[in-house]
Design an enzyme around this catalytic site. Sequence first.
Site, PDB file in Angstrom:
ATOM      1  N   LYS A 184      43.621  41.389  33.357  1.00 14.77           N
ATOM      2  CA  LYS A 184      43.735  41.616  31.911  1.00 14.77           C
ATOM      3  C   LYS A 184      43.016  42.883  31.434  1.00 14.77           C
ATOM      4  O   LYS A 184      42.531  42.965  30.305  1.00 14.77           O
ATOM      5  CB  LYS A 184      43.249  40.404  31.099  1.00 14.77           C
ATOM      6  CG  LYS A 184      43.842  39.083  31.498  1.00 14.77           C
ATOM      7  CD  LYS A 184      45.336  39.113  31.695  1.00 14.77           C
ATOM      8  CE  LYS A 184      46.103  39.309  30.417  1.00 14.77           C
ATOM      9  NZ  LYS A 184      47.556  39.522  30.730  1.00 14.77           N
ATOM     10  N   HIS A 197      43.938  42.797  42.260  1.00 15.05           N
ATOM     11  CA  HIS A 197      42.738  42.476  41.485  1.00 15.05           C
ATOM     12  C   HIS A 197      41.570  42.148  42.418  1.00 15.05           C
ATOM     13  O   HIS A 197      40.549  41.623  41.961  1.00 15.05           O
ATOM     14  CB  HIS A 197      42.970  41.230  40.629  1.00 15.05           C
ATOM     15  CG  HIS A 197      44.063  41.339  39.605  1.00 15.05           C
ATOM     16  ND1 HIS A 197      44.132  42.349  38.679  1.00 15.05           N
ATOM     17  CD2 HIS A 197      45.113  40.519  39.333  1.00 15.05           C
ATOM     18  CE1 HIS A 197      45.190  42.142  37.900  1.00 15.05           C
ATOM     19  NE2 HIS A 197      45.795  41.049  38.279  1.00 15.05           N
ATOM     20  N   SER A 225      42.013  38.603  26.122  1.00 10.47           N
ATOM     21  CA  SER A 225      43.408  38.745  26.530  1.00 10.47           C
ATOM     22  C   SER A 225      43.794  37.590  27.462  1.00 10.47           C
ATOM     23  O   SER A 225      44.863  36.986  27.321  1.00 10.47           O
ATOM     24  CB  SER A 225      43.573  40.100  27.237  1.00 10.47           C
ATOM     25  OG  SER A 225      44.879  40.287  27.683  1.00 10.47           O
TER      26      SER A 225
HETATM   27  P1  A3P Z   1      46.136  42.200  25.030  1.00  2.86           P
HETATM   28  O1  A3P Z   1      46.352  40.810  25.512  1.00  2.86           O
HETATM   29  O2  A3P Z   1      44.726  42.436  24.529  1.00  2.86           O
HETATM   30  O3  A3P Z   1      47.178  42.673  24.065  1.00  2.86           O
HETATM   31  P2  A3P Z   1      47.036  43.174  32.369  1.00  2.86           P
HETATM   32  O4  A3P Z   1      48.231  44.053  32.589  1.00  2.86           O
HETATM   33  O5  A3P Z   1      45.855  43.560  33.199  1.00  2.86           O
HETATM   34  O6  A3P Z   1      47.406  41.736  32.477  1.00  2.86           O
HETATM   35  O7  A3P Z   1      46.534  43.433  30.889  1.00  2.86           O
HETATM   36  C1  A3P Z   1      47.290  43.021  29.774  1.00  2.86           C
HETATM   37  C2  A3P Z   1      46.744  43.704  28.540  1.00  2.86           C
HETATM   38  O8  A3P Z   1      47.114  45.091  28.563  1.00  2.86           O
HETATM   39  C3  A3P Z   1      47.313  43.098  27.269  1.00  2.86           C
HETATM   40  O9  A3P Z   1      46.254  43.178  26.313  1.00  2.86           O
HETATM   41  C4  A3P Z   1      48.437  44.092  26.944  1.00  2.86           C
HETATM   42  O10 A3P Z   1      48.817  44.101  25.593  1.00  2.86           O
HETATM   43  C5  A3P Z   1      47.777  45.401  27.341  1.00  2.86           C
HETATM   44  N1  A3P Z   1      48.753  46.482  27.580  1.00  2.86           N
HETATM   45  C6  A3P Z   1      49.796  46.476  28.433  1.00  2.86           C
HETATM   46  N2  A3P Z   1      50.497  47.637  28.329  1.00  2.86           N
HETATM   47  C7  A3P Z   1      49.876  48.367  27.384  1.00  2.86           C
HETATM   48  C8  A3P Z   1      50.143  49.660  26.805  1.00  2.86           C
HETATM   49  N3  A3P Z   1      51.177  50.392  27.167  1.00  2.86           N
HETATM   50  N4  A3P Z   1      49.298  50.083  25.831  1.00  2.86           N
HETATM   51  C9  A3P Z   1      48.244  49.349  25.444  1.00  2.86           C
HETATM   52  N5  A3P Z   1      47.945  48.126  25.957  1.00  2.86           N
HETATM   53  C10 A3P Z   1      48.763  47.642  26.905  1.00  2.86           C
END
Ligand code: A3P
Length: 283
Positions: free
Chosen positions: A42, A97, A127
Site C-alpha cells: 500500500k 513486497h 490505505s
Molecule cells: P489510497 O488507498 O490511499 O488511495 P499499492 O499499489 O501499494 O497497493 O498502493 C495503493 C495506493 O496507491 C492507493 O492509495 C492508491 O490510490 C494509490 N495510487 C495508485 N496509483 C496512483 C497514482 N497514479 N497516483 C497516486 N496514487 C496512486
Amino acid sequence: MAYFKYKGIIFPHQFYSVETLSYLENDFQLLDDDIVNLTYPKSGTHWMSEILSLIQSQGDPSWVQNVPLTERAPCIEYADHLQIALKNPSPRLLTTHLPLQLFPKSFLHSKAKVVYTLRNPRDAMCSNYHFIKGFKELKGPGTVEVFMESFLSGEVGYGSWFDHVKGWVEMKERANIFFNTYEELLQDLRGSVQKICHFLGKELNSQQIESVVENASFHKMKDNKMSNFSLTSENIFDHTKATLMRKGISGDWKNLLTVAQSEHFDRVYWENMRGVNMTFPWE
Ligand code: A3P
C-alpha cells in the site's frame, strides 16, 4: 487457519506458500538486467509498476493499455505470477513486497536494479485498512484501534513496516538500489521519473517523459482496467467493498485516526526509527 507464519511473518494461505517463499529466498535467480519494484504493501506499488512499464516502453502507452499489470510486472511471491515472471523475456520487471531477510539471496551478487518506494506508514496503514475489506477470504481489519495495533506490532501481512524499512535502508550504499517516496511522486512526478530513468540508465526524450507522466496519472490509471485491479476475480475481491484506486493523496490517515491514536502512532514510530540513517518527507 487462513494464515501461516514464515520466519515470524504472517502470510495468508490463499496467496502464498512456504514452498514459494523458500524458493524465492534460496533459489530464485535475479538476472543482472532485472528491474525490481519493491515496496511495503500500500505504498504505491501499482503506481511504480505503471511508471516502470511506461519507462520500459519508452513512453509508448500501448503496453500498459493492452497488457495486465500482473503480466508486465508480476509479483514474484504469488505462485501464479511467479510462473509469469519465470517465462517473461528479459529485461524483466518484477514486483515484490518482500523484506530484506526473505528477498532472493541471489541479489547479493547481482546487478539487478531495485526501486524501493516508501510511503508515510500512516497512509500505508490507512490505505490497507480500506483495501483489505475487499478480500473475501481475508480477515477484515476490525476496528481502527485493533488494526493500528496489529500494524504497529507487525502482526500484518509482510510483517512490520519498521523492520521492512530498516532492513532495506541498510542496503542504501549499494549502487543498484534507488529510494524514493510516494510523497515525492505526488509532489513532482516528472522529476521523479527523470531520476528513475537516470538510475536505470534509460534515456527518454522530453516527449517520452511527458507521456510517462501523463499515463501514470491517478485518473489515467483509475480508468485503465489493465492497471486498476478491476481484473481481479470476484471470487477473490468484492469490488463493491473496496477499490485499489481509492483517493491517491497523502494525509488521508488524518480522517482515520483520532488525535490520541495519532499521538500513540508517533510514539511508536520514534521508538522504532531512532537511529535510522535516513530522513523522510513525513518526518
Ligand atoms: P489510497 O488507498 O490511499 O488511495 P499499492 O499499489 O501499494 O497497493 O498502493 C495503493 C495506493 O496507491 C492507493 O492509495 C492508491 O490510490 C494509490 N495510487 C495508485 N496509483 C496512483 C497514482 N497514479 N497516483 C497516486 N496514487 C496512486
